[in-house]
Design a protein around this motif. Structure first.
Motif, PDB file in Angstrom:
ATOM      1  N   VAL A 194       0.939  -1.138  -0.173  1.00  0.00           N
ATOM      2  CA  VAL A 194      -0.006  -0.148   0.075  1.00  0.00           C
ATOM      3  C   VAL A 194       0.872   1.145   0.142  1.00  0.00           C
ATOM      4  O   VAL A 194       0.505   1.866  -0.800  1.00  0.00           O
ATOM      5  CB  VAL A 194      -0.817  -0.116   1.193  1.00  0.00           C
ATOM      6  CG1 VAL A 194      -1.823   1.405   1.240  1.00  0.00           C
ATOM      7  CG2 VAL A 194      -1.933  -1.088   1.169  1.00  0.00           C
ATOM      8  N   ARG A 207       0.964   4.052  -2.975  1.00  0.00           N
ATOM      9  CA  ARG A 207       0.813   5.595  -2.669  1.00  0.00           C
ATOM     10  C   ARG A 207       1.934   6.182  -3.489  1.00  0.00           C
ATOM     11  O   ARG A 207       1.765   7.414  -4.046  1.00  0.00           O
ATOM     12  CB  ARG A 207       0.596   5.946  -1.402  1.00  0.00           C
ATOM     13  CG  ARG A 207      -0.696   5.457  -0.750  1.00  0.00           C
ATOM     14  CD  ARG A 207      -0.650   5.644   0.635  1.00  0.00           C
ATOM     15  NE  ARG A 207      -1.644   5.040   1.352  1.00  0.00           N
ATOM     16  CZ  ARG A 207      -3.182   5.424   1.350  1.00  0.00           C
ATOM     17  NH1 ARG A 207      -3.355   6.449   0.597  1.00  0.00           N
ATOM     18  NH2 ARG A 207      -3.844   4.797   2.002  1.00  0.00           N
ATOM     19  N   LEU A 225       1.920   5.998  -7.293  1.00  0.00           N
ATOM     20  CA  LEU A 225       0.876   6.822  -7.758  1.00  0.00           C
ATOM     21  C   LEU A 225       1.424   8.376  -7.893  1.00  0.00           C
ATOM     22  O   LEU A 225       1.122   9.042  -8.898  1.00  0.00           O
ATOM     23  CB  LEU A 225      -0.341   6.544  -7.313  1.00  0.00           C
ATOM     24  CG  LEU A 225      -1.254   5.045  -7.214  1.00  0.00           C
ATOM     25  CD1 LEU A 225      -2.134   4.994  -6.253  1.00  0.00           C
ATOM     26  CD2 LEU A 225      -1.649   5.466  -8.840  1.00  0.00           C
ATOM     27  N   VAL A 231      -4.517  10.489  -4.585  1.00  0.00           N
ATOM     28  CA  VAL A 231      -5.726   9.536  -4.198  1.00  0.00           C
ATOM     29  C   VAL A 231      -6.587  10.306  -3.440  1.00  0.00           C
ATOM     30  O   VAL A 231      -6.711  11.034  -2.729  1.00  0.00           O
ATOM     31  CB  VAL A 231      -4.945   8.512  -3.133  1.00  0.00           C
ATOM     32  CG1 VAL A 231      -5.968   7.619  -2.382  1.00  0.00           C
ATOM     33  CG2 VAL A 231      -3.813   7.814  -3.555  1.00  0.00           C
ATOM     34  N   CYS A 270      -9.837   8.986  -2.872  1.00  0.00           N
ATOM     35  CA  CYS A 270     -10.823   8.345  -1.844  1.00  0.00           C
ATOM     36  C   CYS A 270      -9.949   6.854  -1.771  1.00  0.00           C
ATOM     37  O   CYS A 270      -9.016   6.511  -2.316  1.00  0.00           O
ATOM     38  CB  CYS A 270     -12.012   8.090  -2.416  1.00  0.00           C
ATOM     39  SG  CYS A 270     -12.259   7.217  -3.757  1.00  0.00           S
ATOM     40  N   GLU A 271     -10.467   6.203  -0.592  1.00  0.00           N
ATOM     41  CA  GLU A 271      -9.886   5.037  -0.097  1.00  0.00           C
ATOM     42  C   GLU A 271     -11.102   4.256   0.666  1.00  0.00           C
ATOM     43  O   GLU A 271     -11.623   4.448   1.244  1.00  0.00           O
ATOM     44  CB  GLU A 271      -8.920   5.442   1.040  1.00  0.00           C
ATOM     45  CG  GLU A 271      -8.102   4.103   1.509  1.00  0.00           C
ATOM     46  CD  GLU A 271      -6.850   4.570   2.508  1.00  0.00           C
ATOM     47  OE1 GLU A 271      -6.898   4.094   3.500  1.00  0.00           O
ATOM     48  OE2 GLU A 271      -6.284   5.600   1.898  1.00  0.00           O
ATOM     49  N   ASP A 304     -11.565   0.921   2.419  1.00  0.00           N
ATOM     50  CA  ASP A 304     -10.905  -0.318   3.311  1.00  0.00           C
ATOM     51  C   ASP A 304     -12.010  -1.400   3.235  1.00  0.00           C
ATOM     52  O   ASP A 304     -12.957  -1.538   4.062  1.00  0.00           O
ATOM     53  CB  ASP A 304     -10.347  -0.191   4.509  1.00  0.00           C
ATOM     54  CG  ASP A 304      -9.913  -1.039   5.326  1.00  0.00           C
ATOM     55  OD1 ASP A 304     -10.148  -2.293   5.133  1.00  0.00           O
ATOM     56  OD2 ASP A 304      -9.063  -0.834   6.296  1.00  0.00           O
ATOM     57  N   LEU A 320      -7.767  -3.092  -0.269  1.00  0.00           N
ATOM     58  CA  LEU A 320      -7.980  -1.714   0.010  1.00  0.00           C
ATOM     59  C   LEU A 320      -7.878  -1.151  -1.506  1.00  0.00           C
ATOM     60  O   LEU A 320      -7.226  -1.531  -2.456  1.00  0.00           O
ATOM     61  CB  LEU A 320      -6.634  -1.185   0.626  1.00  0.00           C
ATOM     62  CG  LEU A 320      -6.786   0.287   0.872  1.00  0.00           C
ATOM     63  CD1 LEU A 320      -7.534   0.850   2.006  1.00  0.00           C
ATOM     64  CD2 LEU A 320      -5.272   0.918   1.012  1.00  0.00           C
ATOM     65  N   LEU A 380      -7.744   2.015  -3.722  1.00  0.00           N
ATOM     66  CA  LEU A 380      -7.365   3.529  -3.832  1.00  0.00           C
ATOM     67  C   LEU A 380      -7.986   4.140  -4.999  1.00  0.00           C
ATOM     68  O   LEU A 380      -7.824   3.703  -6.186  1.00  0.00           O
ATOM     69  CB  LEU A 380      -5.680   3.512  -3.733  1.00  0.00           C
ATOM     70  CG  LEU A 380      -5.236   2.893  -2.738  1.00  0.00           C
ATOM     71  CD1 LEU A 380      -3.795   2.881  -2.794  1.00  0.00           C
ATOM     72  CD2 LEU A 380      -5.413   3.839  -1.532  1.00  0.00           C
ATOM     73  N   ALA A 434      -7.931   6.899  -7.627  1.00  0.00           N
ATOM     74  CA  ALA A 434      -6.541   7.612  -7.907  1.00  0.00           C
ATOM     75  C   ALA A 434      -7.099   8.432  -9.007  1.00  0.00           C
ATOM     76  O   ALA A 434      -7.758   7.953  -9.917  1.00  0.00           O
ATOM     77  CB  ALA A 434      -5.337   6.886  -8.484  1.00  0.00           C
ATOM     78  N   ASN A 453      -9.530   3.017 -10.091  1.00  0.00           N
ATOM     79  CA  ASN A 453      -9.229   2.481  -8.974  1.00  0.00           C
ATOM     80  C   ASN A 453      -7.961   1.323  -9.121  1.00  0.00           C
ATOM     81  O   ASN A 453      -7.740   0.773 -10.063  1.00  0.00           O
ATOM     82  CB  ASN A 453     -10.342   1.519  -8.755  1.00  0.00           C
ATOM     83  CG  ASN A 453     -11.417   1.957  -8.276  1.00  0.00           C
ATOM     84  OD1 ASN A 453     -11.486   3.031  -7.722  1.00  0.00           O
ATOM     85  ND2 ASN A 453     -12.995   1.588  -8.539  1.00  0.00           N
TER      86      ASN A 453
END
Length: 135
Positions: free
Chosen positions: A22, A26, A29, A36, A38-39, A41, A58, A60, A62, A85
């Motif tokens: 993860v 990040r 990206l 990012v 939104c995220e 979980d 998860l 992300l 993007a 995504n």
């Protein structure tokens, strides 16, 4: 690499653990110009809403703002397909990463003007996936 089950995604398996993958996602990206937005979980959501336990997963959401702006100017309804995504998850003890293939996704708009944008975003997301897998 393309998944046999999901031909519309860019996929890879990584030797990294979930948290490291993860973090690498990040970083990769950001290096490719994505933020990012939104995220989600999924593991936590399923646990809280359904009492279901599962391995980490998860999503992300993007976005590369300059390319998103350009695409939305060409096709305002394209927002229904955004953000791109990128998913990091554990399955059977292995960490996987996958991303939507924007060339396949934007093909639904059937607008030739979107092809160069889709191709560039595809290249960038493929580098993200490859970077996570190469650890």
């Amino acid at each position: 690499m393309r998944s046999l089950l999901h031909p519309d995604t860019l996929v890879a398996t990584t030797p990294l653990g979930f948290d490291d993958a993860v973090a690498r996602a990040r970083e990769a990206l950001a290096d490719e110009g994505f933020g990012v937005l939104c995220e989600i979980d999924v593991r936590e959501t399923l646990k809280n809403r359904l009492g279901v336990e599962r391995e980490p997963y998860l999503i992300l959401g993007a976005c590369n703002a300059p390319y998103a702006r350009e695409a939305l100017e060409l096709e305002p309804d394209l927002g229904t397909l955004l953000p791109c995504n990128v998913v990091v998850y554990v399955d059977d003890g292995l960490t996987h990463v996958s991303a939507v293939d924007p060339e396949r996704l934007l093909a639904v708009a059937d607008r030739a003007e979107l092809a160069p944008i889709a191709t560039e975003i595809h290249r960038r997301l493929q580098r993200v996936v490859d970077r996570i897998a190469a650890c």
